[in-house]
Design a protein around this motif. Structure first.
Motif, short mmCIF file in Angstrom:
data_model
loop_
_atom_site.label_atom_id
_atom_site.label_comp_id
_atom_site.label_asym_id
_atom_site.label_seq_id
_atom_site.Cartn_x
_atom_site.Cartn_y
_atom_site.Cartn_z
N ALA A 1 -25.08 22.61 53.94
CA ALA A 1 -25.12 24.06 54.18
C ALA A 1 -24.21 24.80 53.21
CB ALA A 1 -24.72 24.35 55.62
N VAL A 2 -23.04 24.23 52.93
CA VAL A 2 -22.12 24.87 51.99
C VAL A 2 -22.71 24.88 50.58
CG1 VAL A 2 -19.86 24.64 50.88
CG2 VAL A 2 -20.07 24.35 53.35
N ASN A 3 -23.33 23.78 50.18
CA ASN A 3 -23.95 23.72 48.85
C ASN A 3 -25.11 24.71 48.73
OD1 ASN A 3 -22.18 21.70 48.05
ND2 ASN A 3 -23.56 20.05 48.72
N GLU A 4 -25.89 24.84 49.79
CA GLU A 4 -26.99 25.81 49.77
C GLU A 4 -26.46 27.24 49.67
OE1 GLU A 4 -29.26 25.04 53.23
OE2 GLU A 4 -30.23 23.23 52.43
N ALA A 5 -25.36 27.50 50.38
CA ALA A 5 -24.77 28.84 50.30
C ALA A 5 -24.24 29.12 48.89
CB ALA A 5 -23.65 28.97 51.32
N LYS A 6 -23.62 28.12 48.27
CA LYS A 6 -23.14 28.30 46.90
C LYS A 6 -24.29 28.52 45.93
CE LYS A 6 -18.88 25.56 47.35
NZ LYS A 6 -18.16 24.35 46.87
N GLN A 7 -25.38 27.77 46.12
CA GLN A 7 -26.54 27.94 45.25
C GLN A 7 -27.15 29.33 45.42
OE1 GLN A 7 -27.54 25.97 42.92
NE2 GLN A 7 -29.39 27.11 42.35
N ALA B 1 -25.56 31.99 46.36
CA ALA B 1 -24.64 32.95 45.75
C ALA B 1 -24.79 32.97 44.23
CB ALA B 1 -23.20 32.62 46.14
N ARG B 2 -24.96 31.78 43.63
CA ARG B 2 -25.16 31.73 42.17
C ARG B 2 -26.47 32.40 41.77
NH1 ARG B 2 -22.52 26.50 42.58
NH2 ARG B 2 -24.53 25.53 43.06
N GLU B 3 -27.53 32.16 42.54
CA GLU B 3 -28.81 32.81 42.24
C GLU B 3 -28.72 34.32 42.39
OE1 GLU B 3 -31.65 31.00 44.77
OE2 GLU B 3 -31.70 29.09 43.67
N ALA B 4 -28.00 34.77 43.42
CA ALA B 4 -27.84 36.22 43.60
C ALA B 4 -27.04 36.82 42.45
CB ALA B 4 -27.15 36.50 44.93
N ALA B 5 -25.99 36.12 42.01
CA ALA B 5 -25.20 36.63 40.88
C ALA B 5 -26.03 36.65 39.60
CB ALA B 5 -23.96 35.76 40.70
N ASP B 6 -26.86 35.62 39.40
CA ASP B 6 -27.71 35.59 38.22
C ASP B 6 -28.74 36.72 38.25
OD1 ASP B 6 -28.67 34.10 35.77
OD2 ASP B 6 -30.48 33.99 36.99
N SER B 7 -29.32 36.96 39.42
CA SER B 7 -30.28 38.06 39.55
C SER B 7 -29.62 39.41 39.30
CB SER B 7 -30.93 38.03 40.94
OG SER B 7 -31.61 36.81 41.15
N ALA B 8 -28.40 39.57 39.82
CA ALA B 8 -27.68 40.82 39.61
C ALA B 8 -27.35 41.03 38.14
CB ALA B 8 -26.40 40.84 40.45
N ALA B 9 -26.98 39.95 37.44
CA ALA B 9 -26.68 40.06 36.01
C ALA B 9 -27.93 40.44 35.22
CB ALA B 9 -26.09 38.75 35.50
N LYS B 10 -29.07 39.81 35.54
CA LYS B 10 -30.32 40.14 34.85
C LYS B 10 -30.73 41.58 35.14
CE LYS B 10 -32.19 35.44 34.69
NZ LYS B 10 -33.30 34.55 35.13
N LEU B 11 -30.57 42.00 36.40
CA LEU B 11 -30.92 43.38 36.75
C LEU B 11 -30.05 44.38 35.99
CD1 LEU B 11 -32.46 45.39 38.51
CD2 LEU B 11 -30.73 45.06 40.29
N ALA B 12 -28.75 44.09 35.89
CA ALA B 12 -27.86 44.98 35.16
C ALA B 12 -28.23 45.03 33.67
CB ALA B 12 -26.41 44.53 35.33
N ALA B 13 -28.59 43.86 33.10
CA ALA B 13 -28.96 43.83 31.69
C ALA B 13 -30.23 44.63 31.43
CB ALA B 13 -29.13 42.38 31.24
N TRP B 14 -31.26 44.40 32.25
CA TRP B 14 -32.51 45.13 32.05
C TRP B 14 -32.34 46.63 32.30
CZ3 TRP B 14 -36.55 43.63 29.47
CH2 TRP B 14 -36.84 42.27 29.35
N SER B 15 -31.53 46.97 33.30
CA SER B 15 -31.29 48.39 33.57
C SER B 15 -30.60 49.06 32.38
CB SER B 15 -30.44 48.55 34.83
OG SER B 15 -31.10 47.99 35.95
#
Length: 313
Positions: A244-250, A252-266
């Motif tokens: 469960a902890v590993n899934e939560a970390k994954q 969180a990493r996917e959410a951070a990656d999506s946020a970074a891509k969204l900021a770049a495209w914006s």
């Protein structure tokens, strides 16, 4: 039909001022562009909030909302910058005895400067709004911290009586640990197990043998299981917790990656929208300048014409 400026006669309102920049016209165009941008942005916010629904399956999707926001931002830049550029070109002074290419360049520069001033004003307002929001959050955090600091002395006595802080709870438990079955309360047992799990998960996900044995002892004491069965249950539960902890970390990493891509495209699309605004402001200023040069002063038209006397022979 507009006539080229080099073919127009010099009129009484033609400017003989040495400067080629009409700052009054530029600021007027910038004010108009900033005002229209604000109006269109508010309209866009209203349309966006009306299209979003908190219920699943209703309203516009996140992708559709992003595309609509980009298109609306580009449309806002084009309309506002075009209006500001046209006003800057239409209200500037009339330049006499200048080549058409020079007039065209000055009109383009006036439109670009009007767009630049409007953009800087809008950016300043946005930064000021964000700063006020951040300042309010910092002030609220300072008030909470002050309240917590005031409450700390009052709670120091009970905390000291109850034991050490949670940061050292694991080591205190290890210090007082006994291999013999000891009757402890349910809350104390849960706290000890939680601290062991937290420590093991933060230490690379490795459960130490002595911790595993102690957890199995606590489980066997409360479930009437054998030591081997209790150790097996500890391994299963710890593996599930680690997963469960590993899934939560994954996640969180996917959410951070999506946020970074969204900021770049914006950022990229905002850059393109601003470039479109600069282009249309400069283009609209040339149209406004041509309309300005096509206007002939009434004073020139109404001046009485002097008729040369006819010589008498």
């Amino acid at each position: 039909m507009n006539r080229p400026s080099e073919h127009l006669p010099a009129t009484a309102d033609a400017s003989s001022h040495p400067t080629g920049v009409s700052w009054a016209a530029i600021f007027a165009g910038a004010a108009a562009a900033a005002a229209l941008s604000l109006i269109l942005l508010l309209l866009g916010f209203g349309l966006g909030f009306s299209a979003v629904s908190p219920w699943a399956g209703n309203g516009i999707s996140a992708k559709g909302l992003g595309i609509s926001s980009i298109l609306w931002l580009a449309l806002t830049q084009i309309l506002a910058a075009g209006l500001g550029g046209y006003i800057a070109g239409r209200l500037r002074v009339k330049w006499a005895n200048l080549h058409g290419d020079e007039v065209y360049f000055r009109d383009t520069a006036h439109g670009f400067l009007a767009w630049a001033v409007a953009t800087l004003v809008t950016a300043t307002l946005v930064v000021g709004s964000v700063s006020s929001v951040i300042g309010g959050g910092v002030q609220a955090g300072a008030q909470v911290a002050s309240a917590a600091a005031g409450a700390a002395p009052r709670g120091a006595g009970p905390a000291a009586a109850q034991g050490a802080p949670d940061d050292y709870g694991y080591f205190v438990d290890s210090l007082l640990r006994d291999d013999r079955p000891v009757a402890v309360s349910e809350d104390a047992a849960r706290g000890t197990v939680s601290r062991i799990f937290v420590r093991s998960l933060s230490n690379g996900g490795q459960l130490l043998p002595e911790d595993r044995r102690y957890l199995a002892q606590v489980v066997a004491q409360r479930t009437n299981l054998s030591q081997a069965q209790a150790e097996q249950r500890v391994d299963e539960v710890f593996a599930k917790t680690q997963q469960a902890v590993n899934e939560a970390k994954q996640a969180a990493r996917e959410a951070a990656d999506s946020a970074a891509k969204l900021a770049a495209w914006s950022s990229l699309w905002m850059f393109i929208a601003l470039l479109c605004g600069a282009f249309f402001a400069s283009l609209a200023a040339t149209f406004g300048g041509r309309r300005r040069d096509a206007v002939i002063s009434l004073e020139t038209d109404l001046q009485p014409r002097t008729v040369a006397p006819t010589p008498v022979h």
